[in-house]
Design an enzyme around this catalytic site. Structure first.
Site, mmCIF file in Angstrom:
data_model
loop_
_atom_site.group_PDB
_atom_site.id
_atom_site.type_symbol
_atom_site.label_atom_id
_atom_site.label_comp_id
_atom_site.label_asym_id
_atom_site.label_seq_id
_atom_site.Cartn_x
_atom_site.Cartn_y
_atom_site.Cartn_z
ATOM 1 N N ASP A 193 -12.115 10.199 -14.705
ATOM 2 C CA ASP A 193 -11.602 10.724 -15.962
ATOM 3 C C ASP A 193 -10.198 10.148 -16.134
ATOM 4 O OD1 ASP A 193 -11.284 12.012 -18.324
ATOM 5 O OD2 ASP A 193 -11.850 13.991 -17.600
HETATM 6 C C1 BGC Z 1 -11.355 13.697 -21.136
HETATM 7 C C2 BGC Z 1 -12.665 12.928 -21.113
HETATM 8 C C3 BGC Z 1 -12.575 11.749 -22.034
HETATM 9 C C4 BGC Z 1 -11.363 10.893 -21.663
HETATM 10 C C5 BGC Z 1 -11.197 9.649 -22.503
HETATM 11 C C6 BGC Z 1 -10.178 12.801 -20.899
HETATM 12 O O1 BGC Z 1 -8.997 13.503 -20.928
HETATM 13 O O2 BGC Z 1 -11.405 14.720 -20.173
HETATM 14 O O3 BGC Z 1 -13.724 13.756 -21.484
HETATM 15 O O4 BGC Z 1 -13.755 10.997 -21.992
HETATM 16 O O5 BGC Z 1 -10.197 11.704 -21.782
HETATM 17 O O6 BGC Z 1 -11.112 9.888 -23.853
#
Ligand code: BGC
Length: 682
Positions: A248
């Site tokens: 993530d």
């Molecule tokens: C979120 C993810 C997301 C990523 C990129 C993160 O902070 O938890 O779900 O895919 O950002 O956008």
């Protein structure tokens, strides 16, 4: 002897050719090139160019010298976040459609739009289990039940991947408290992990999912991005996952060696722990080359599978937000709304009886498609509830709109109309993704009830007019005890996407017969739910939540999991079972006993009352949607694979099937009274 001058990347490569290329590439690449494949790049450059996040694709990896394409990431899940894309209802709404075929169509549209935007990796298949409705990102997932989550998540993933876009299932695993997501240690026993929090991930892996995103939180003491039990033992070994895992985005990885040893293949969106630090760790003998090669093999193999396969169509910019896609967004919104209450058949409204309608509430004319975090689909062309109602019926009846800010004023409005539609609930200011306190504050919901003003508004209106219909906007359960008896109609409308207003109008006026069913339980009070705390360092997730917890404790919820009304009625009889070698086939007659054509979601639960160990009273193991005209009967058959009856024995570390009598329940909600049942021995 092959080398990369003889093995070229080309369209239509067979798996054998991809394997040969990968093997050769591993021999020819130097450490720097290998490590380059293992992280995102240009993140800050793109943020500055775009003046914000999510406006174009983010690259990762790629080795130009060898023709290995980069990963090009964009996000979801209510569409593609890049501006102009089709904005669908949020996943939780789509979960309420219980329609995997429809969800696959949504996936296909998303896949096409990702391609038209130039992407090849979609991060929008969120399948975290909804343990508690206060979770800020509840709207991004499909509901509380692992089987249902797996069905819907897999459908989205398969739709996306049909267009040669790699889909990412996220957030692996047990990510369901927003404010504490960067730190919380979620503890649970192995059986709970395997039976409750992981089956939906496994299902998507079995169905060919290309990539997995690790969660920010810890599971049993270890950050998910470092968690070799999750990433190596379970995902890569037990489930034989052959794709790659990426982190993530903000703090998905804290430590170079822990990450690579844990099984994390790609660090997103930039090299913080990997990159130079990883090169140094390998050169210093701290990380064996085998681990790097395993990740690199997974990355090249996956990307070549997806970028060399022939495309089913071309993806020009015109695909993005096209008419057909918007039409699908409306259909999905119509199929996702859940009619929760309809006293005296007040709905659908009859324009011959309602000549003056009040539409009340701050949300009535607000473009309100959900959270403004990473799932925000930048789309301005949104039909609000008020415009949907006005477009549909504004030339036939008089519509009086009032924001409802001044309760005394709105009381007068309610006195002089035939019916009142009041639109209340939440916006991105009340629930959503928590980024960082100094950027945006909102995360988990503070209360499971409506805001005080909304409750006062409903109660005040109900004193003036008998015909009050509440349209609820939100991403999960809303407790309604203070006002539920005072209103005649309740429609759960969710964050319903760019066409949501039209869908609301079509349902209220009967152009569409509602068919959505709750993908979670709505309790009468918060204390009926598992313990939840938004700001917390450590929490224990138990074996029970949602309907399994209600069943165990003998609690009657306000609305059970799987519940939803229609403008017609259905009757179930004649349940029979057939046991074959590997499966059970359950069949039942479903009859439309009402006066309108309607869709019914037939649910199948397996009961474990005779178990020798502790098990839930019953679990959802199948569902099927039927469309029936008045008086029509259809025999609906649902298959259950016998291996789906197994439980995870932590002592033997195996899935085991008990040799007992199982109950099979079929009907239209998880409530006992709504189910017909019989028993079977395997
Ligand atoms: C979120 C993810 C997301 C990523 C990129 C993160 O902070 O938890 O779900 O895919 O950002 O956008």
């Amino acid at each position: 002897m092959f080398n990369l001058t003889t093995i070229k990347i080309k369209e239509g490569m067979t798996q054998q050719e991809i394997d040969e290329f990968t093997t050769q590439a591993l021999k020819e690449m130097d450490l720097q090139e290998k490590v380059q494949l293992m992280s995102g790049r240009d993140f800050l450059k793109i943020l500055i160019k775009d003046r914000g996040i999510g406006k174009s694709v983010f690259p990762a990896g790629g080795v130009e010298r060898l023709g290995i394409p980069p990963l090009l990431f964009t996000d979801g899940p209510r569409g593609v976040v890049i501006p102009g894309s089709t904005c669908f209802p949020v996943s939780m709404a789509r979960g309420a459609s219980w329609d995997a075929n429809l969800e696959k169509e949504v996936g296909e549209v998303i896949g096409k739009e990702v391609r038209a935007h130039g992407g090849n990796l979609y991060g929008g298949v969120c399948i975290n289990l909804l343990r508690h409705p206060a979770w800020g990102r509840a709207q991004e997932t499909y509901g509380e039940d692992p089987y249902h989550l797996g069905e819907l998540g897999s459908a989205l993933m398969r739709g996306v991947q049909k267009h040669n876009v790699m889909a990412t299932i996220k957030h692996f695993a047990a990510n369901s408290i927003e404010y504490s997501r960067f730190k919380v240690n979620v503890k649970m026993n192995e059986r709970t992990l395997r039976e409750v929090y992981l089956p939906h991930f496994k299902r998507c892996v079995e169905d060919g999912c290309a990539t997995v995103m690790s969660a920010y939180n810890k599971v049993n003491g270890t950050y998910c991005g470092h968690n070799s039990h999750l990433l190596r033992n379970i995902l890569k070994q037990d489930w034989q996952f052959e794709g790659f895992v990426h982190s993530d985005w903000m703090d998905g990885l804290y430590d170079t060696i822990a990450g690579i040893e844990g099984g994390l293949d790609v660090e997103m969106p930039r090299a913080k722990c990997y990159g130079k630090k990883l090169i140094k760790a390998v050169e210093g003998g701290k990380v064996p080359m085998d681990l790097i090669d395993d990740s690199v093999r997974r990355i090249i193999n996956t990307i070549l599978q997806f970028t060399t396969r022939a495309d089913p169509q071309q993806y020009s910019k015109e695909v993005v937000g096209s008419k057909d896609h918007i039409k699908l967004a409306r259909k999905v919104a119509e199929k996702s709304m859940v009619l929760l209450k309809n006293s005296n058949d007040l709905l659908p409204l009859d324009p011959n009886e309602v000549s003056k309608l009040a539409v009340i509430g701050e949300l009535a004319d607000l473009k309100n498609t959900g959270d403004h975090g990473s799932s925000n689909v930048h789309q301005e062309d949104i039909i609000t509830p008020l415009s949907g109602i006005t477009n549909l019926i504004g030339d036939k009846i008089e519509i009086v709109y009032n924001m409802g800010t001044d309760i005394e004023e709105v009381k007068k409005v309610a006195q002089n109309v035939d019916a009142v539609v009041v639109i209340v609930g939440y916006t991105y200011r009340d629930e959503g993704e928590y980024i960082r306190q100094f950027i945006r504050k909102v995360g988990d919901r503070e209360s499971l009830e409506l805001k005080e003003h909304d409750k006062d508004l409903i109660l005040a209106l109900s004193e003036q007019n008998e015909k009050i219909i509440v349209v609820l906007v939100g991403g999960s359960a809303i407790i309604m005890e203070q006002w539920i008896d005072k209103v005649k109609g309740i429609l759960m409308a969710w964050y319903s996407g760019m066409e949501g207003g039209s869908a609301i109008a079509n349902i209220l006026f009967g152009k569409v017969n509602p068919s959505g069913k709750l993908p979670f339980t709505i309790p009468k009070k918060e204390s009926d739910l598992p313990f939840f705390k938004a700001h917390i360092d450590e929490i224990e997730y138990g074996y029970y939540h949602g309907y399994t917890l209600m069943d165990k404790n003998g609690i009657t919820p306000r609305f059970p999991f799987g519940f939803g009304l229609s403008y017609t009625q259905f009757k179930y009889d004649n349940l029979t079972l057939k046991s074959l070698e590997e499966k059970i086939i359950a069949s039942i007659d479903v009859t439309n006993t009402g006066k309108k054509e309607g869709e019914e979601i037939v649910q199948l639960y397996v009961g474990f009352e005779n178990s020798n160990i502790e098990r839930p009273k019953k679990l959802l193991k199948g569902f099927h949607k039927v469309l029936l005209t008045p008086n029509q009967t259809q025999r609906v058959s649902i298959e259950i694979s016998k291996k789906d009856l197994a439980w995870y024995n932590p002592e033997t570390k195996r899935w085991e099937i008990e040799d007992i009598n199982y109950s099979i329940y079929m009907g239209n909600s998880s409530k006992e009274e709504d189910l017909v049942s019989t028993q079977i021995k395997l």
